[in-house]
Motif scaffolding. Structure first.
Motif, mmCIF file in Angstrom:
data_model
loop_
_atom_site.group_PDB
_atom_site.id
_atom_site.type_symbol
_atom_site.label_atom_id
_atom_site.label_comp_id
_atom_site.label_asym_id
_atom_site.label_seq_id
_atom_site.Cartn_x
_atom_site.Cartn_y
_atom_site.Cartn_z
ATOM 1 N N LEU A 82 0.859 -1.179 0.071
ATOM 2 C CA LEU A 82 -0.072 0.102 -0.041
ATOM 3 C C LEU A 82 0.749 1.200 -0.027
ATOM 4 N N VAL A 83 1.980 1.116 0.653
ATOM 5 C CA VAL A 83 2.706 2.490 0.971
ATOM 6 C C VAL A 83 3.837 2.625 -0.186
ATOM 7 N N GLY A 84 3.772 1.680 -1.263
ATOM 8 C CA GLY A 84 4.463 1.790 -2.423
ATOM 9 C C GLY A 84 5.900 1.128 -2.436
ATOM 10 N N ALA A 85 6.090 0.081 -1.451
ATOM 11 C CA ALA A 85 7.439 -0.661 -1.654
ATOM 12 C C ALA A 85 7.350 -1.567 -2.928
ATOM 13 N N SER A 86 8.574 -1.562 -3.601
ATOM 14 C CA SER A 86 8.797 -2.259 -4.921
ATOM 15 C C SER A 86 8.522 -3.619 -4.466
ATOM 16 N N PRO A 113 4.304 0.707 -7.698
ATOM 17 C CA PRO A 113 4.731 1.389 -6.394
ATOM 18 C C PRO A 113 5.147 2.689 -6.294
ATOM 19 N N ARG A 123 1.737 4.499 -5.860
ATOM 20 C CA ARG A 123 1.049 4.207 -4.271
ATOM 21 C C ARG A 123 2.032 5.074 -3.390
ATOM 22 N N ARG A 124 3.283 5.582 -3.945
ATOM 23 C CA ARG A 124 4.017 6.509 -3.119
ATOM 24 C C ARG A 124 3.287 7.813 -2.843
ATOM 25 N N ILE A 127 0.174 8.304 -2.677
ATOM 26 C CA ILE A 127 -1.281 8.048 -2.326
ATOM 27 C C ILE A 127 -1.224 7.483 -0.814
ATOM 28 N N VAL A 138 10.348 0.854 4.071
ATOM 29 C CA VAL A 138 10.041 -0.025 3.030
ATOM 30 C C VAL A 138 10.229 0.498 1.767
ATOM 31 N N ILE A 139 10.191 1.921 1.592
ATOM 32 C CA ILE A 139 10.230 2.625 0.249
ATOM 33 C C ILE A 139 11.808 3.064 0.349
#
Lengths: 303, 331
Positions: free
Chosen positions: A216-220, B76, B79-80, B82, B107-108
Motif C-alpha cells: 500500500l505504501v508503495g514498496a517495490s 509502487p 502508491r507512494r 497516495i 520499506v520505500i
C-alpha cells in the motif's frame, strides 16, 4: 539502511517459523548429501578406471597341449601359427594395439616360479603346464572388442581374455550405487522443493499484514519479496553447507583414514574431491530456493 | 488529481457491475465524501485509484498517470503518492507507534536521517507526541487511527484515501479524526473519504459524491449526506432500527451518550496545538517540502488555545516549552 532493514526482516522471519526452517535445512542437507555421494562415487569410478586401465592388458592365450577348444584341435600352437598371429596383430590391429609382448611357455614358467616358488597350492608344475600368450597393450582399453573380433577363432588361439572383465563387476556395483544415490537424491530434492515452497508460503501468509502495508505504501516488488527469497536461500544454503561438511567428514574418516589404511593399492576420493563438488551442491541449493520462492511469491505477494 | 472517465468494473463475468459508467473528476486539494450504501461501489472506487483493481471499461487517471497504461513495475511509485487509511487501522501489532510510522518510510528505502526527522514531526501533527513507544494495543481506537493517519501521511502523499476511517469510532472521537483529515486537506492534500457517517458529512459541508449500485447518483458541492432510502418501509414507525433519530423527529429517541476517552481528547488537543503552532510559524519553517500548496492564511477556527481548565493551560505551557527547546536545538 535498506540492507539493514531487509536483514532484520529476514532474521525475524527465520525466528518466527523456526521449526519449518530447521526442516528445510535438514531436507536439503540429506538430499544434497545424496547428490554429493552420487557425485563422489562417479569420481571414484573415474579414478579407478584411470588407474587400472593403464595396467590392464588383453591376453591372447595360445593353444596348449590337450586343449579342448575347437580351434586347438591340431594340438599345441605351432611356431608358424605364432608368426602368423604376430603378423595379423602388426597389420590389422596396428591402430588399436600399442604394445605387443610375446610370453612363451618358458617365460610364463619363470614368472610363475617367481611368484610361487613353492608351487601353486601344493602342486609342483612344470614348464609344459604353462601356456604361451600374447600380451597386448591397447591404445584405448575400451577397444577390447575389436581385438576379440579379429583374433578369436583363429588357428592356434585358444581364448582372448580382457583383464578388464575382472574389474567390471566392481565398476558395475559402484555405478549402480551411484545411480541409486542419484535416484534418492532426486526424490529428496523434490521433497526439498515442496518443503521450501510450503515454508515460504507460511512465512508469506504469517506476514500478510506487513506485506499488505508494504504494497500500500508503495514498496517495490523486489523489496517485498526479497526477505522471503533470502529466508529460503539461507535455509537451503545452510543445508548445503551441512551436506558438504558431512561428506567431508565421511571421506576423511571412512575413506582416507580407514579404507586407505586397510586397502592401500587403490586410489580413493579425498577431501579435495569433496571441495570440488561443494560448489555444485551449493549451486543446487540456491537454485532450489530461488525456483521455489519465485514460483510461490508470484502467487502470494504480487503487487 | 483523480479523474474517472466512464469507468466500469465487473468482478465476475455476468455479475452486476460494481461500478457502471462512472465519471468523476476530483481536482487538487479537494475534500470529497464518497457516500452510498454497502455494496454501492465505494471500495471499488478506492481500489481502482490504488490500482489494486483495473477497470473493465473506461480510464482512470491519478496524479497525472493513466492507470490503464501504467506498467505493473510503476505501481509502487503511484502508491507512494497516495496515502490510505482504513476502518480497521491496519497497524502492525508488534511494532510501536514510532516503528509503525517509520515502517512506511523504511520499506520505500528512505534514508535513516529522513525517518528520524519526519516521523516525530508527523506524530506531533496528529497529536501523538510522547506516545512513540506505545504499542497499538495500548492505545485507544482514536489514537490508533491517528497512528494510521500518520503512517499514511508521513510520506506527504498528494492524495489521501480514507475508507470509512470513523467506522469503528464513537462520534466525538470521529470528530477529532475529521478535524485531523481536514487539517491534512488544508496542506494541499486531496482527500477522498468513503463513509456512512451522515452526521460527519452533514457537519463538514464538503463535496459529496453518492454512489448507488455502481452509478453516481449525486455529485454536489457543500452537500449533506442525503435522505436514507427507506429500505424497510414497514419498520418506518420504529426508526430506532434503521436510523435513530431520523425520519421521525417527533419521536424522541434517547441517543446513547458516549463520552470519549480522556486520552483521545488529549491527543486532539495536542494535535490542535501543533496545528496552531504550525499556522503561526512563518512558512519558511515549514518542513513539508514537496507539493505543499500555501497554507491558508486564516488560522484554523478550531485552533485557538482551548481556554478554561487549568490542566489545558499546563499542557499548553509544556508544549510551548517543548517547542522552544526544539527551536533552540535546530538553531
Amino acid at each position: 539502511m535498506r540492507l539493514q532493514f531487509v536483514l532484520t526482516e529476514v532474521l525475524q522471519g527465520l525466528r518466527r517459523n523456526l521449526s519449518m526452517v530447521v526442516s528445510v535445512v535438514l531436507v536439503t542437507f540429506v538430499s544434497l548429501t545424496f547428490v554429493g555421494a552420487a557425485a563422489l562415487l562417479q569420481t571414484q569410478v573415474t579414478k579407478l578406471k584411470g588407474d587400472w586401465y593403464d595396467l590392464v592388458e588383453v591376453s591372447v592365450f595360445l593353444c596348449p597341449t590337450g586343449s579342448t577348444a575347437p580351434t586347438c584341435a591340431d594340438g599345441e600352437a605351432t611356431p608358424e601359427q605364432v608368426d602368423a598371429l604376430e603378423q595379423v596383430i602388426d597389420t590389422e590391429l596396428a591402430d588399436v594395439v600399442a604394445n605387443t609382448y610375446f610370453e612363451s611357455k618358458g617365460d610364463a614358467f619363470e614368472a610363475f616360479t617367481q611368484m610361487y616358488p613353492d608351487g601353486y597350492q601344493g602342486t609342483q608344475l612344470t614348464e609344459d603346464d604353462m601356456q604361451a600368450s600374447f600380451r597386448l597393450k591397447l591404445v584405448d582399453p575400451e577397444q577390447y572388442q575389436v581385438v576379440d573380433d579379429v583374433l578369436e577363432g583363429r588357428a592356434g588361439v585358444e581364448v582372448v581374455e580382457d583383464q578388464r572383465e575382472v574389474f567390471e563387476p566392481l565398476f558395475l556395483a559402484l555405478g549402480r550405487a551411484s545411480l541409486l544415490a542419484a535416484g534418492l537424491a532426486g526424490v529428496m530434492l523434490l521433497a526439498a522443493v515442496l518443503l521450501i515452497t510450503t515454508t515460504i508460503r507460511l512465512s508469506a501468509v504469517s506476514r500478510r499484514r506487513e506485506t499488505g502495508i508494504m504494497r500500500l505504501v508503495g514498496a517495490s516488488n523486489l523489496f517485498v519479496q526479497l526477505p522471503f527469497m533470502l529466508e529460503g536461500a539461507i535455509a537451503a544454503l545452510v543445508g548445503a553447507l551441512l551436506a558438504v561438511g558431512g561428506l567431508w567428514l565421511a571421506v576423511q574418516y571412512l575413506v582416507t583414514d580407514w579404507l586407505q589404511d586397510s586397502v592401500d593399492w587403490v586410489a580413493y576420493v579425498d577431501v579435495g574431491d569433496v571441495l570440488l563438488i561443494a560448489p555444485l551442491l551449493i549451486g543446487i541449493a540456491v537454485l532450489l530456493a530461488v525456483v521455489s520462492s519465485v514460483v510461490t511469491l508470484n502467487r502470494y505477494t504480487r503487487v | 488529481m483523480i479523474r474517472f472517465e466512464n469507468v466500469s468494473k465487473v468482478y465476475a463475468r455476468g455479475a452486476r457491475p460494481a461500478l457502471d459508467d462512472v465519471s468523476v473528476d476530483v481536482s487538487r486539494g479537494e475534500f470529497v465524501f464518497l457516500v452510498g450504501a454497502s455494496g454501492s461501489g465505494k471500495s471499488t472506487f478506492l481500489r481502482l485509484v490504488l490500482r489494486e483493481e483495473r477497470p473493465t471499461g473506461g480510464s482512470v487517471y491519478v496524479a497525472g498517470r493513466d492507470l490503464s497504461r501504467l506498467s505493473s513495475w510503476k505501481v509502487p511509485s503511484l502508491r507512494r503518492s497516495i496515502g490510505v487509511v482504513f476502518q480497521d487501522f491496519r497497524l502492525l501489532p508488534n511494532k510501536t507507534v514510532h516503528e509503525n510510522v517509520a515502517f512506511a518510510l523504511q520499506v520505500i528505502g528512505k534514508p535513516r536521517h529522513t525517518i528520524r526527522t519526519t516521523v516525530p514531526e508527523v506524530l506531533e501533527m496528529v497529536g501523538l507526541d510522547g506516545k512513540e513507544k506505545r504499542l497499538p494495543h495500548e492505545l485507544s481506537g482514536g489514537e490508533q487511527q491517528r497512528v494510521a493517519i500518520a503512517r499514511a501521511f508521513v510520506n506527504r502523499p498528494q492524495i489521501l484515501l480514507a475508507d470509512e476511517p470513523t467506522g469503528n469510532l464513537d462520534p466525538t472521537t470521529s470528530l477529532g479524526i475529521m478535524r485531523l483529515l481536514d487539517r491534512i486537506n488544508r496542506t494541499g492534500t486531496t482527500v477522498v473519504m468513503a463513509t456512512h457517517d451522515d452526521e460527519i458529512v452533514n457537519e463538514m459541508r464538503k463535496r459529496v459524491v453518492e454512489l448507488s449500485t455502481g452509478s453516481v447518483v449525486r455529485d454536489e458541492v457543500d452537500a449533506v449526506y442525503g435522505e436514507r432510502e427507506s429500505i424497510l418501509p414497514l419498520v418506518g414507525q420504529t426508526p430506532v432500527l434503521d436510523a435513530p433519530g431520523r425520519g421521525a423527529r417527533a419521536v424522541v429517541v434517547p441517543r446513547v451518550q458516549v463520552s470519549p476517552e480522556p486520552a483521545d481528547l488529549e491527543a486532539e488537543r495536542a494535535a490542535e496545538a501543533a496545528a496552531a503552532r504550525a499556522a503561526s510559524q512563518p512558512p519558511a519553517a515549514q518542513t513539508t517540502t514537496e507539493q505543499v500548496t500555501p497554507e491558508p492564511a486564516v488560522p484554523e477556527p478550531a485552533a485557538p488555545e482551548p481556554a478554561g481548565s487549568s490542566a489545558d493551560d499546563v499542557v499548553q505551557q509544556v508544549l510551548r516549552e517543548h517547542e522552544r527547546v526544539r527551536a533552540g536545538r535546530e538553531a
